[in-house]
Design a protein around this motif. Sequence first.
Motif, mmCIF file in Angstrom:
data_model
loop_
_atom_site.group_PDB
_atom_site.id
_atom_site.type_symbol
_atom_site.label_atom_id
_atom_site.label_comp_id
_atom_site.label_asym_id
_atom_site.label_seq_id
_atom_site.Cartn_x
_atom_site.Cartn_y
_atom_site.Cartn_z
ATOM 1 N N GLY A 135 3.323 -12.106 -9.322
ATOM 2 C CA GLY A 135 4.250 -12.301 -8.118
ATOM 3 C C GLY A 135 4.948 -11.048 -7.478
ATOM 4 O O GLY A 135 5.739 -11.177 -7.208
ATOM 5 N N ALA A 136 4.048 -10.235 -7.735
ATOM 6 C CA ALA A 136 4.269 -8.905 -7.557
ATOM 7 C C ALA A 136 4.207 -8.889 -5.466
ATOM 8 O O ALA A 136 2.790 -9.328 -4.645
ATOM 9 C CB ALA A 136 3.319 -8.192 -8.250
ATOM 10 N N ASP A 137 4.894 -7.705 -5.365
ATOM 11 C CA ASP A 137 4.657 -7.146 -3.893
ATOM 12 C C ASP A 137 3.503 -6.739 -3.594
ATOM 13 O O ASP A 137 4.606 -5.187 -3.592
ATOM 14 C CB ASP A 137 6.550 -6.617 -3.436
ATOM 15 C CG ASP A 137 5.780 -6.708 -1.843
ATOM 16 O OD1 ASP A 137 4.921 -6.617 -1.158
ATOM 17 O OD2 ASP A 137 7.070 -6.270 -1.300
ATOM 18 N N VAL A 138 2.306 -7.155 -3.959
ATOM 19 C CA VAL A 138 1.101 -5.971 -3.645
ATOM 20 C C VAL A 138 1.460 -5.504 -2.083
ATOM 21 O O VAL A 138 1.055 -6.882 -1.061
ATOM 22 C CB VAL A 138 -0.334 -6.133 -3.943
ATOM 23 C CG1 VAL A 138 -0.997 -5.617 -4.141
ATOM 24 C CG2 VAL A 138 0.361 -6.919 -5.852
ATOM 25 N N ARG A 139 0.970 -3.703 -1.650
ATOM 26 C CA ARG A 139 1.177 -3.929 -0.612
ATOM 27 C C ARG A 139 -1.301 -4.255 -0.165
ATOM 28 O O ARG A 139 -1.473 -4.553 -0.846
ATOM 29 C CB ARG A 139 1.165 -2.338 -0.715
ATOM 30 C CG ARG A 139 2.466 -2.373 -1.067
ATOM 31 C CD ARG A 139 3.636 -2.747 0.283
ATOM 32 N NE ARG A 139 4.382 -2.118 0.285
ATOM 33 C CZ ARG A 139 5.841 -3.016 0.158
ATOM 34 N NH1 ARG A 139 5.326 -4.249 -0.950
ATOM 35 N NH2 ARG A 139 7.210 -2.251 -0.585
ATOM 36 N N ASP A 140 -0.927 -4.324 0.853
ATOM 37 C CA ASP A 140 -2.309 -4.813 2.077
ATOM 38 C C ASP A 140 -2.793 -3.496 1.198
ATOM 39 O O ASP A 140 -3.923 -3.695 0.866
ATOM 40 C CB ASP A 140 -2.265 -5.411 3.600
ATOM 41 C CG ASP A 140 -2.048 -6.766 3.034
ATOM 42 O OD1 ASP A 140 -1.759 -7.275 2.642
ATOM 43 O OD2 ASP A 140 -0.408 -6.747 4.170
ATOM 44 N N GLN A 141 -2.064 -2.661 2.316
ATOM 45 C CA GLN A 141 -3.203 -1.024 1.704
ATOM 46 C C GLN A 141 -3.280 -0.237 0.783
ATOM 47 O O GLN A 141 -2.166 -0.264 0.191
ATOM 48 C CB GLN A 141 -2.100 -0.011 3.015
ATOM 49 C CG GLN A 141 -2.884 1.248 3.114
ATOM 50 C CD GLN A 141 -1.783 2.404 3.657
ATOM 51 O OE1 GLN A 141 -1.205 2.310 3.569
ATOM 52 N NE2 GLN A 141 -2.572 3.589 3.499
ATOM 53 N N GLU A 142 -4.851 -0.044 1.018
ATOM 54 C CA GLU A 142 -5.107 0.491 -0.724
ATOM 55 C C GLU A 142 -5.830 1.643 -0.639
ATOM 56 O O GLU A 142 -5.865 1.931 0.376
ATOM 57 C CB GLU A 142 -5.732 -0.743 -1.035
ATOM 58 C CG GLU A 142 -5.508 -2.124 -1.737
ATOM 59 C CD GLU A 142 -6.569 -2.668 -2.624
ATOM 60 O OE1 GLU A 142 -7.398 -2.642 -2.549
ATOM 61 O OE2 GLU A 142 -5.838 -4.277 -2.426
ATOM 62 N N GLU A 168 1.552 7.391 3.395
ATOM 63 C CA GLU A 168 1.733 6.222 4.078
ATOM 64 C C GLU A 168 1.995 5.267 2.637
ATOM 65 O O GLU A 168 3.031 4.657 2.518
ATOM 66 C CB GLU A 168 1.313 5.994 5.465
ATOM 67 C CG GLU A 168 1.521 4.338 6.192
ATOM 68 C CD GLU A 168 0.572 4.537 7.194
ATOM 69 O OE1 GLU A 168 0.284 3.079 7.177
ATOM 70 O OE2 GLU A 168 -1.052 4.669 7.747
ATOM 71 N N LEU A 169 1.291 4.850 2.088
ATOM 72 C CA LEU A 169 1.350 3.766 1.102
ATOM 73 C C LEU A 169 2.623 3.858 0.271
ATOM 74 O O LEU A 169 3.339 3.336 0.006
ATOM 75 C CB LEU A 169 0.218 3.868 0.197
ATOM 76 C CG LEU A 169 0.106 2.967 -0.840
ATOM 77 C CD1 LEU A 169 0.054 1.300 -0.413
ATOM 78 C CD2 LEU A 169 -1.304 2.966 -1.040
ATOM 79 N N LEU A 170 2.867 5.383 -0.017
ATOM 80 C CA LEU A 170 3.844 5.318 -0.725
ATOM 81 C C LEU A 170 5.423 5.327 -0.193
ATOM 82 O O LEU A 170 6.672 4.691 -0.693
ATOM 83 C CB LEU A 170 3.761 6.598 -1.637
ATOM 84 C CG LEU A 170 3.251 7.376 -2.422
ATOM 85 C CD1 LEU A 170 2.604 9.235 -2.464
ATOM 86 C CD2 LEU A 170 3.411 6.946 -4.071
ATOM 87 N N ALA A 171 5.369 5.780 0.941
ATOM 88 C CA ALA A 171 6.264 5.566 2.798
ATOM 89 C C ALA A 171 7.034 3.978 2.227
ATOM 90 O O ALA A 171 8.398 3.312 1.982
ATOM 91 C CB ALA A 171 6.311 5.902 3.301
ATOM 92 N N SER A 172 5.801 2.712 1.498
ATOM 93 C CA SER A 172 6.147 1.817 2.061
ATOM 94 C C SER A 172 6.389 1.123 1.331
ATOM 95 O O SER A 172 7.005 -0.001 0.792
ATOM 96 C CB SER A 172 4.537 1.193 2.550
ATOM 97 O OG SER A 172 3.702 0.877 1.332
ATOM 98 N N LEU A 173 6.637 1.675 -0.094
ATOM 99 C CA LEU A 173 6.827 1.153 -1.831
ATOM 100 C C LEU A 173 8.280 2.084 -1.867
ATOM 101 O O LEU A 173 9.438 1.177 -2.139
ATOM 102 C CB LEU A 173 6.254 2.434 -2.420
ATOM 103 C CG LEU A 173 5.080 1.921 -3.174
ATOM 104 C CD1 LEU A 173 3.755 2.358 -4.332
ATOM 105 C CD2 LEU A 173 4.623 0.562 -3.127
ATOM 106 N N ALA A 174 8.826 3.028 -1.077
ATOM 107 C CA ALA A 174 10.045 3.680 -0.433
ATOM 108 C C ALA A 174 11.336 2.257 0.140
ATOM 109 O O ALA A 174 12.134 1.934 -0.235
ATOM 110 C CB ALA A 174 10.337 4.854 -0.039
#
Length: 174
Positions: A135-142, A168-174
């Motif tokens: 159930g991890a919230d895995v980002r679509d962007q890789e 951009e990916l790291l910012a989406s994690l924050a």
Amino acid sequence: MASVAVVLGSIRPGRAGEQVVRWIEEQSLRLEGVTPIFIDLRDYNLPFFAEEMPPSMQAPTLPEAVRLRTNIEALDAVVFVTPEYNHSISGVLKNAIDYLPPATLKDKATALVGYSYYGGVTPRTHLREILSTFGADVRDQEIGINLGSDFVDGAFTPSEELSAQLRELLASLA
């Protein structure tokens, strides 16, 4: 401030992943509010998973497994950095994940960075499938890193475009 675990899924000597992790740390420092924490599986003495009960029923009590779980749970997000071994993730990464109770990654912001001569496509796909069971919230962007074109004479030389994608990916994690 978001603390982000950067988990390196390789323990091999001379592993390319260390350069990738250093790049992730460097790019994180360019973003306000993101603090990377390197989790090196080399630092964990995890034998092959052979517990009597699966982690979904009982959290493993092996001290190294508890330390790994505690370290990941304490952070806000996770970036898994995976090499491609035989068209999948490494055994050491799969084994480490096998020690985690599902609650460890449930709803946790998660990102995937893969590297191989094919951009780590297959291991990222497999890792996404594995993490979906948690159930991890895995980002679509890789992020896919090519060992041929993104490394020059053994040195990781990411393009500015790749670095911008990572930020951009790291910012989406924050």
